[in-house]
Design a protein around this motif. Structure first.
Motif, PDB file in Angstrom:
ATOM      1  N   GLY A 135       0.810  -1.217   0.000  1.00 27.93           N
ATOM      2  CA  GLY A 135       0.000   0.000   0.000  1.00 27.93           C
ATOM      3  C   GLY A 135       0.839   1.259   0.000  1.00 27.93           C
ATOM      4  O   GLY A 135       0.494   2.248   0.658  1.00 27.93           O
ATOM      5  N   GLN A 136       1.961   1.222  -0.737  1.00 28.15           N
ATOM      6  CA  GLN A 136       2.853   2.383  -0.856  1.00 28.15           C
ATOM      7  C   GLN A 136       3.352   2.852   0.510  1.00 28.15           C
ATOM      8  O   GLN A 136       3.447   4.055   0.788  1.00 28.15           O
ATOM      9  CB  GLN A 136       2.139   3.518  -1.606  1.00 28.15           C
ATOM     10  CG  GLN A 136       1.630   3.088  -2.968  1.00 28.15           C
ATOM     11  CD  GLN A 136       0.859   4.175  -3.697  1.00 28.15           C
ATOM     12  OE1 GLN A 136       0.940   5.337  -3.334  1.00 28.15           O
ATOM     13  NE2 GLN A 136       0.121   3.805  -4.734  1.00 28.15           N
ATOM     14  N   LEU A 137       3.672   1.880   1.359  1.00 27.66           N
ATOM     15  CA  LEU A 137       4.185   2.180   2.690  1.00 27.66           C
ATOM     16  C   LEU A 137       5.514   2.916   2.633  1.00 27.66           C
ATOM     17  O   LEU A 137       5.783   3.818   3.432  1.00 27.66           O
ATOM     18  CB  LEU A 137       4.341   0.867   3.473  1.00 27.66           C
ATOM     19  CG  LEU A 137       5.050   0.919   4.829  1.00 27.66           C
ATOM     20  CD1 LEU A 137       4.227   1.739   5.824  1.00 27.66           C
ATOM     21  CD2 LEU A 137       5.260  -0.492   5.375  1.00 27.66           C
ATOM     22  N   ASN A 138       6.358   2.548   1.676  1.00 23.42           N
ATOM     23  CA  ASN A 138       7.664   3.179   1.554  1.00 23.42           C
ATOM     24  C   ASN A 138       7.587   4.436   0.684  1.00 23.42           C
ATOM     25  O   ASN A 138       6.712   4.571  -0.159  1.00 23.42           O
ATOM     26  CB  ASN A 138       8.662   2.190   0.960  1.00 23.42           C
ATOM     27  CG  ASN A 138       8.797   0.940   1.802  1.00 23.42           C
ATOM     28  OD1 ASN A 138       8.238  -0.100   1.477  1.00 23.42           O
ATOM     29  ND2 ASN A 138       9.515   1.036   2.908  1.00 23.42           N
ATOM     30  N   LYS A 139       8.515   5.349   0.901  1.00 24.42           N
ATOM     31  CA  LYS A 139       8.515   6.635   0.198  1.00 24.42           C
ATOM     32  C   LYS A 139       8.981   6.433  -1.240  1.00 24.42           C
ATOM     33  O   LYS A 139      10.146   6.147  -1.492  1.00 24.42           O
ATOM     34  CB  LYS A 139       9.431   7.615   0.920  1.00 24.42           C
ATOM     35  CG  LYS A 139       9.075   7.820   2.389  1.00 24.42           C
ATOM     36  CD  LYS A 139      10.157   8.624   3.107  1.00 24.42           C
ATOM     37  CE  LYS A 139       9.873   8.721   4.592  1.00 24.42           C
ATOM     38  NZ  LYS A 139      10.964   9.427   5.322  1.00 24.42           N
TER      39      LYS A 139
END
Length: 424
Positions: A135-139
């Motif tokens: 879920g696009q946790l990382n930048k």
């Protein structure tokens, strides 16, 4: 159950995983160079890999009280979570196939280059999949420049391999004919055909005869050549190394080695996303009220499928070997203690490395945890120190090697900087 809940702890685990995962391939490759059959080494390695996974589950997975949403290892074994278990099993299967392929690829194209290509492709594909699964946790603005660094490293790795191959061919072409006839010579294909030259054939035949004699005695082959006394990087050293190793590469088609590398790369790209799905159930395959697999339980199932496939395939390879490796038997494997301790050490290092990677990924995002795929930083160090690769190579090779390592250093820093916080 012990959980890592902060980015600092996750990054520390990733660094440990990077060291472990970069070291075990060097140990396995060293055994092959000393003449130990890859089937024997992989059987030992597989046993140690499962043993370490069980230890992790029984320690980290059992620490503290069990909670409804985070059950301990034994509690979760009886729960109805088969969809997640299947993802974990699938991850173990593709990783086993990848490791098996890369074990042979190390002999054909070298440890450093194999690790560069496989790890870079793994990051480009696997990290992208993990980014969207999490879920696009990382930048993204930090993560994908790091992925770009890995992609650049692919091309630099290919350039290093090409330059080093040219250096070796020049060394061998300058070797006197009497040394070639006594030690054997690289069996380059005649006129582009599939038939190796006569000198190369003699080299393979002599080595194979010696291997078969040793296998019958239940011990791994180790040539009585003077490799230990030859200067690293010389033509004599390359020829004597070929006499000792269990996988003969002179006169072989390099396309075979590169095919193994790219097959292993696809397998490596899939195992981490499969484990991510096993622990986080992004596709909602579990029944309502059933908790997600904790990382330790998933890693246990992951290691079980790896063990079953690894043991099964390598027992078959004992009697039906591939890529020209000599035949062996289960009795010969049991009797072969030459190098067994090192093979078991490699299995423990790999299992703890994978376990630490998954623990860090569960805390800070699996895309960031893919930073451990920069293991060529470590394996190249061992390739230079232990295997004495790149000795007496050209200035061009050294420059390309330095650029490749710098790109990996940059990619590790960037990917780790993209770490998120799953619990927040």
């Amino acid at each position: 159950m012990y959980l890592i809940e902060d980015k600092g702890g996750a990054i520390a685990l990733m660094m440990a995983a990077l060291l472990f995962l970069g070291t075990w391939p060097a140990i396995v490759s060293l055994q092959e160079r000393r003449g130990r059959l890859p089937q024997h080494t992989f059987l030992d390695y597989t046993i140690a890999n499962l043993t370490a996974a069980v230890l992790i589950a029984l320690t980290f997975g059992q620490i503290g009280d069990s909670q409804p949403n985070q059950p301990n290892f034994f509690t979760q074994l009886s729960q109805e979570n088969w969809p997640s278990i299947l993802f974990a099993l699938a991850g173990g299967i593709v990783l086993c196939l990848g490791y098996l392929s890369s074990q042979y690829a190390w002999a054909y194209v070298g440890l450093a280059v194999t690790e560069v290509i496989t790890c870079s492709i793994t990051v480009v594909i696997g990290t992208t999949m993990n980014y969207f699964l999490d879920g696009q946790l990382n930048k993204a603005e930090v993560l994908f420049p790091g992925v770009g660094c890995f992609l650049i490293a692919v091309f630099l790795g290919a350039a290093v391999h090409s330059s080093n191959e040219a250096d070796n061919k020049e060394k061998l072409s300058n070797c006197s004919s009497d040394k070639l006839s006594s030690a054997g010579a690289p069996g380059d294909y005649k006129n582009g055909s599939n038939e190796p030259n006569e000198v190369g054939t003699r080299l393979a035949d002599v080595a194979e005869d010696d291997v078969e004699k040793d296998v019958e005695c239940g011990s791994s082959y180790e040539s009585k050549s003077k490799t230990e006394n030859s200067k690293a990087g010389t033509a004599e050293y390359l020829l004597e190394l070929e006499m000792r190793r269990s996988i003969k590469v002179f006169g072989s088609n390099r396309f075979v080695g590169l095919s193994l590398v790219f097959f292993a790369s696809i397998c490596f790209a899939l195992f981490s996303p499969a484990f991510n799905l096993a622990t986080n159930d992004q596709w909602n395959t579990l029944k309502e009220g059933v908790p997600n697999l904790v990382v330790y339980t998933a890693f246990f199932y992951f290691a079980v499928s790896f063990f079953v496939l690894g043991i099964g395939l390598n027992i078959i390879f004992l009697y039906r070997p591939i890529l020209g490796v000599p035949k062996s038997s289960f009795k010969a494997y049991i009797s072969d203690w030459n190098g067994r301790k090192m093979a078991l050490l490699a299995g423990f290092l790999c299992s703890f490395g994978n376990g630490f990677q998954f623990m860090g990924g569960q805390a800070a995002g699996y895309a960031a945890a893919d930073s451990v795929q920069a293991l060529p930083l470590v394996s190249t160090f061992w390739a230079v120190v232990i295997f004495r690769e790149y000795r007496k190579s050209s200035k061009k090779t050294y420059i390309l090697l330095a650029c490749m390592l710098l790109m990996f250093i940059a990619s590790v820093a960037i990917l780790m900087a993209s770490s998120g916080d799953r619990h927040s």
